[in-house]
Design an enzyme around this catalytic site. Structure first.
Site, PDB file in Angstrom:
ATOM      1  N   CYS A  56      -0.897 -33.514  50.187  1.00 36.40           N
ATOM      2  CA  CYS A  56      -1.151 -33.435  48.922  1.00 36.40           C
ATOM      3  C   CYS A  56       0.058 -33.791  48.169  1.00 36.40           C
ATOM      4  O   CYS A  56       1.289 -33.556  48.982  1.00 36.40           O
ATOM      5  CB  CYS A  56      -1.346 -31.853  48.144  1.00 36.40           C
ATOM      6  SG  CYS A  56      -2.883 -31.086  48.644  1.00 36.40           S
ATOM      7  N   GLU A  58       2.046 -32.515  45.927  1.00 41.04           N
ATOM      8  CA  GLU A  58       2.907 -31.474  46.285  1.00 41.04           C
ATOM      9  C   GLU A  58       3.653 -30.904  47.445  1.00 41.04           C
ATOM     10  O   GLU A  58       5.081 -30.503  47.726  1.00 41.04           O
ATOM     11  CB  GLU A  58       2.138 -30.172  45.654  1.00 41.04           C
ATOM     12  CG  GLU A  58       1.734 -29.704  44.170  1.00 41.04           C
ATOM     13  CD  GLU A  58       0.353 -30.690  44.270  1.00 41.04           C
ATOM     14  OE1 GLU A  58      -0.309 -31.071  45.172  1.00 41.04           O
ATOM     15  OE2 GLU A  58      -0.910 -30.181  43.842  1.00 41.04           O
ATOM     16  N   ARG A  84      -6.575 -38.779  35.124  1.00 41.16           N
ATOM     17  CA  ARG A  84      -7.553 -37.603  35.821  1.00 41.16           C
ATOM     18  C   ARG A  84      -6.467 -36.795  34.777  1.00 41.16           C
ATOM     19  O   ARG A  84      -7.176 -35.370  34.763  1.00 41.16           O
ATOM     20  CB  ARG A  84      -7.519 -37.259  36.477  1.00 41.16           C
ATOM     21  CG  ARG A  84      -9.044 -38.388  37.185  1.00 41.16           C
ATOM     22  CD  ARG A  84      -9.158 -37.918  38.832  1.00 41.16           C
ATOM     23  NE  ARG A  84      -7.704 -38.584  39.594  1.00 41.16           N
ATOM     24  CZ  ARG A  84      -7.638 -37.587  40.740  1.00 41.16           C
ATOM     25  NH1 ARG A  84      -8.193 -36.681  40.680  1.00 41.16           N
ATOM     26  NH2 ARG A  84      -6.904 -37.997  41.447  1.00 41.16           N
ATOM     27  N   CYS A  90      -4.339 -27.473  44.473  1.00 37.64           N
ATOM     28  CA  CYS A  90      -5.402 -26.392  45.841  1.00 37.64           C
ATOM     29  C   CYS A  90      -4.980 -25.017  46.362  1.00 37.64           C
ATOM     30  O   CYS A  90      -3.629 -24.889  46.500  1.00 37.64           O
ATOM     31  CB  CYS A  90      -6.014 -27.467  46.920  1.00 37.64           C
ATOM     32  SG  CYS A  90      -4.309 -27.889  47.997  1.00 37.64           S
ATOM     33  N   CYS A  93      -2.069 -25.773  48.866  1.00 42.51           N
ATOM     34  CA  CYS A  93      -0.716 -25.584  47.856  1.00 42.51           C
ATOM     35  C   CYS A  93      -0.091 -24.854  47.503  1.00 42.51           C
ATOM     36  O   CYS A  93       1.537 -24.833  47.024  1.00 42.51           O
ATOM     37  CB  CYS A  93      -0.145 -27.143  46.717  1.00 42.51           C
ATOM     38  SG  CYS A  93      -0.290 -28.458  47.812  1.00 42.51           S
ATOM     39  N   TYR A 127      -1.141 -12.736  50.277  1.00 43.59           N
ATOM     40  CA  TYR A 127      -0.220 -12.869  51.710  1.00 43.59           C
ATOM     41  C   TYR A 127       0.974 -13.659  51.988  1.00 43.59           C
ATOM     42  O   TYR A 127       1.293 -14.637  51.241  1.00 43.59           O
ATOM     43  CB  TYR A 127      -0.885 -13.812  52.481  1.00 43.59           C
ATOM     44  CG  TYR A 127      -0.238 -13.589  54.140  1.00 43.59           C
ATOM     45  CD1 TYR A 127      -0.649 -12.776  55.264  1.00 43.59           C
ATOM     46  CD2 TYR A 127       0.280 -14.863  54.328  1.00 43.59           C
ATOM     47  CE1 TYR A 127      -0.158 -12.651  56.525  1.00 43.59           C
ATOM     48  CE2 TYR A 127       0.436 -14.912  55.854  1.00 43.59           C
ATOM     49  CZ  TYR A 127       0.207 -13.743  56.551  1.00 43.59           C
ATOM     50  OH  TYR A 127       1.093 -13.907  57.667  1.00 43.59           O
ATOM     51  N   TRP A 129       3.898 -14.572  53.802  1.00 44.16           N
ATOM     52  CA  TRP A 129       4.024 -14.985  55.222  1.00 44.16           C
ATOM     53  C   TRP A 129       4.909 -14.854  56.099  1.00 44.16           C
ATOM     54  O   TRP A 129       5.623 -13.865  56.982  1.00 44.16           O
ATOM     55  CB  TRP A 129       4.443 -16.783  55.172  1.00 44.16           C
ATOM     56  CG  TRP A 129       4.616 -17.209  56.877  1.00 44.16           C
ATOM     57  CD1 TRP A 129       3.660 -17.030  57.464  1.00 44.16           C
ATOM     58  CD2 TRP A 129       6.014 -17.252  57.220  1.00 44.16           C
ATOM     59  NE1 TRP A 129       4.200 -17.684  58.758  1.00 44.16           N
ATOM     60  CE2 TRP A 129       5.556 -17.942  58.564  1.00 44.16           C
ATOM     61  CE3 TRP A 129       7.012 -17.666  56.823  1.00 44.16           C
ATOM     62  CZ2 TRP A 129       6.967 -18.240  59.387  1.00 44.16           C
ATOM     63  CZ3 TRP A 129       7.873 -17.715  57.340  1.00 44.16           C
ATOM     64  CH2 TRP A 129       7.676 -18.862  59.032  1.00 44.16           C
TER      65      TRP A 129
END
Ligand code: ZN
Length: 137
Positions: A56, A58, A84, A90, A93, A127, A129
């Site tokens: 994406c 980003e 748009r 998403c 991302c 979460y 990482w």
């Protein structure tokens, strides 16, 4: 006392909209992103669509910013081609942005409901990482 939401960086939205309007071509590049680096400069990028999971806008932007020495991003926004408008990140991302920039602000919403939120607001109970890596000591 109510907490005011962070102001919207309209210059950043305009930068992403300009790239979406002038640089997105065909099916390969359909989204533009712009981020305000901690030092104030604006970095832009477009997505690199591919059926194998092309990144994406980003994610491309994270690398583009690093290539310019901008490792700390303050705010990010993505704008779609064909007028748009602002498009929220998403799920993938959101996770990546949170792990790279835990205090990042993200511009979301449409039209006059455009607003700035924290990346942590877009990914509650997330979460982390870094919390699950083996201690290397
Ligand atoms: Zn994404």
């Amino acid at each position: 006392m109510t907490t005011q939401p962070p102001p919207v960086d309209h210059e950043l939205v305009q930068a992403a909209a300009h790239v979406a309007r002038t640089r997105c071509r065909g099916d390969n590049h359909t989204m533009a992103a712009a981020a305000r680096a901690r030092d104030g400069r604006i970095v832009t990028a477009v997505n690199a669509y591919h059926f194998t999971g092309g990144p994406c806008a980003e994610l491309v932007l994270i690398g583009t910013a690093a290539a310019q020495g901008a490792y700390e991003l303050d705010t990010i926004v993505a704008v779609g081609d064909r007028e748009r408008g602002v498009v929220p990140p998403c799920g993938r991302c959101r996770q990546v942005l949170l792990d790279y920039f835990p205090t990042l602000k993200v511009i979301v919403g449409e039209g006059d409901r455009i607003r700035t939120v924290l990346i942590t607001d877009l990914l509650p109970e997330t979460y982390s990482w870094a919390d699950h890596q083996l201690d290397t000591e």
